[in-house]
Write an enzyme that holds these catalytic residues in place. Structure first.
Site, PDB file in Angstrom:
ATOM      1  N   HIS A 106       2.275   5.101   1.931  1.00  0.00           N
ATOM      2  CA  HIS A 106       1.355   6.060   1.164  1.00  0.00           C
ATOM      3  C   HIS A 106       1.312   6.452   0.226  1.00  0.00           C
ATOM      4  CE1 HIS A 106      -3.715   7.111   1.645  1.00  0.00           C
ATOM      5  NE2 HIS A 106      -3.017   6.963   0.572  1.00  0.00           N
ATOM      6  N   ARG A 134      -7.451   3.038  -0.579  1.00  0.00           N
ATOM      7  CA  ARG A 134      -7.629   3.108   0.648  1.00  0.00           C
ATOM      8  C   ARG A 134      -7.741   1.990   1.536  1.00  0.00           C
ATOM      9  NH1 ARG A 134      -6.821   7.930  -0.553  1.00  0.00           N
ATOM     10  NH2 ARG A 134      -8.185   9.287  -0.191  1.00  0.00           N
ATOM     11  N   GLU A 137      -3.084   4.063   9.064  1.00  0.00           N
ATOM     12  CA  GLU A 137      -1.864   4.862   8.953  1.00  0.00           C
ATOM     13  C   GLU A 137      -1.132   6.080  10.396  1.00  0.00           C
ATOM     14  OE1 GLU A 137      -2.357   5.921   4.974  1.00  0.00           O
ATOM     15  OE2 GLU A 137      -2.560   4.024   4.102  1.00  0.00           O
TER      16      GLU A 137
END
Length: 323
Positions: free
Chosen positions: A286, A238, A267
């Protein structure tokens, strides 16, 4: 016919994969636009929320979703879920623990090796016609003999540890729960009592823990100062585990030799993201857990959970219930 509402927006192949795993007797809808307002509108007649992306599932959504029976995460992260509001509405939540662990572990190992071998820089130079074989070669490093510190030893952490074994790396770890003796022995793990105690030993530091209110920005100016000169940081967990400003400073000053980030503080990345300016930083969007195989399995298992819930087969999915 029960409606499954996907709480992000898929198009192209991801949307085709999701539709392909939804059986007859159910409808599935993805958002027409990625906005909270669109999610509220579509939630009105939703029986199930298939939650991915970062739009919050909060009181506003839950109040709109009058027919909601269950919430299913595509993965395991819960930072987009207002847990207290969900509990107040009495809506059960199910997750897919470990469904993409193989993909994330492989991505982690790829990033570690790419940093050690300086692949992005050397690939770019070679494309530009630069051929300095010995000069460039001696700037790279081997994984053998390096100490890799893993923060978190869940499904992904254990897979990363197993993948590191054939390379001859020393693997140390810290977690709120220590692994059993046989697991440590099988994976060659050495337990560290704390994050701070582990840092001075690490040539490579890799994150594999969930984000909590207690570990936000756990890698910061103070903890970075404890690391070896020239160490490498990898984050496929994370983004908010790491303070990006402090990481930037450590990379610029040479405290760290490289970093590889699949997850980011914000993000998608915003214009002016300082870490993107650095030559010794690898950035991916990601995608660690989104190989074709992992994505297909993730969607299939999530829909299977919904189908089981609709059919009253709760025992079948009992171990996947979070709330």
């Amino acid at each position: 016919m029960p409606k499954i509402l996907h709480t992000a927006r898929y198009t192209g192949t991801p949307w085709e994969i999701l539709k392909s795993v939804v059986p007859e007797g159910f409808t599935v809808k993805t958002l027409d636009e990625l906005s909270y307002e669109c999610l509220i509108k579509e939630a009105v007649d939703a029986d199930y929320l298939l939650v991915s992306g970062r739009l919050p599932i909060d009181e506003g959504i839950l109040s709109s979703a009058k027919h909601l029976k269950m919430i299913q995460r595509t993965g395991v992260g819960t930072e987009m879920l207002d847990v207290e509001a969900i509990k107040a509405h009495g809506i059960p939540v199910y997750v897919n623990a470990g469904v993409n662990a193989q993909s994330v572990a492989e991505h982690t190992l790829t990033l570690i090796l790419a940093c050690l071998k300086r692949l992005p820089q050397i690939n770019r130079q070679t494309h530009q016609g630069v051929w300095k074989k010995q000069q460039v070669g001696v700037t790279t490093h081997e994984l053998k003999g390096k100490t890799v510190g893993l923060v978190g030893m869940g499904n992904i952490g254990r897979l990363v540890a197993s993948m590191l074994q054939p390379f001859g790396a020393k693997v140390i770890y810290t977690d709120v729960v220590r692994q059993k003796d046989e697991v440590e022995a099988n994976l060659g793990l050495i337990y560290c009592e704390s994050f701070g105690a582990m840092l001075p030993q690490c040539d490579i530091l890799s994150f594999h823990c969930p984000l909590t209110k207690d570990n936000k920005e756990m890698l910061n100016r103070e903890t970075l100062a404890k690391m070896k000169q020239g160490a490498i940081v990898v984050n496929t967990a994370r983004g908010k585990l790491v303070d990006p400003e402090d990481l930037y400073d450590a990379l610029q000053t040479g405290r760290l030799s490289a970093a590889a980030l699949d997850t980011h503080y914000e993000e998608p990345l915003k214009e002016g993201y300082k870490l993107a300016e650095l030559d010794n930083v690898i950035l991916t969007p990601h995608i660690g857990g989104l190989s074709y195989e992992a994505f297909h399995q993730m969607m299939a298992e999530a829909v299977e959970n919904i189908v089981a819930f609709e059919g009253g087969e709760l025992e079948k999915i009992r171990n996947k219930q979070l709330l």
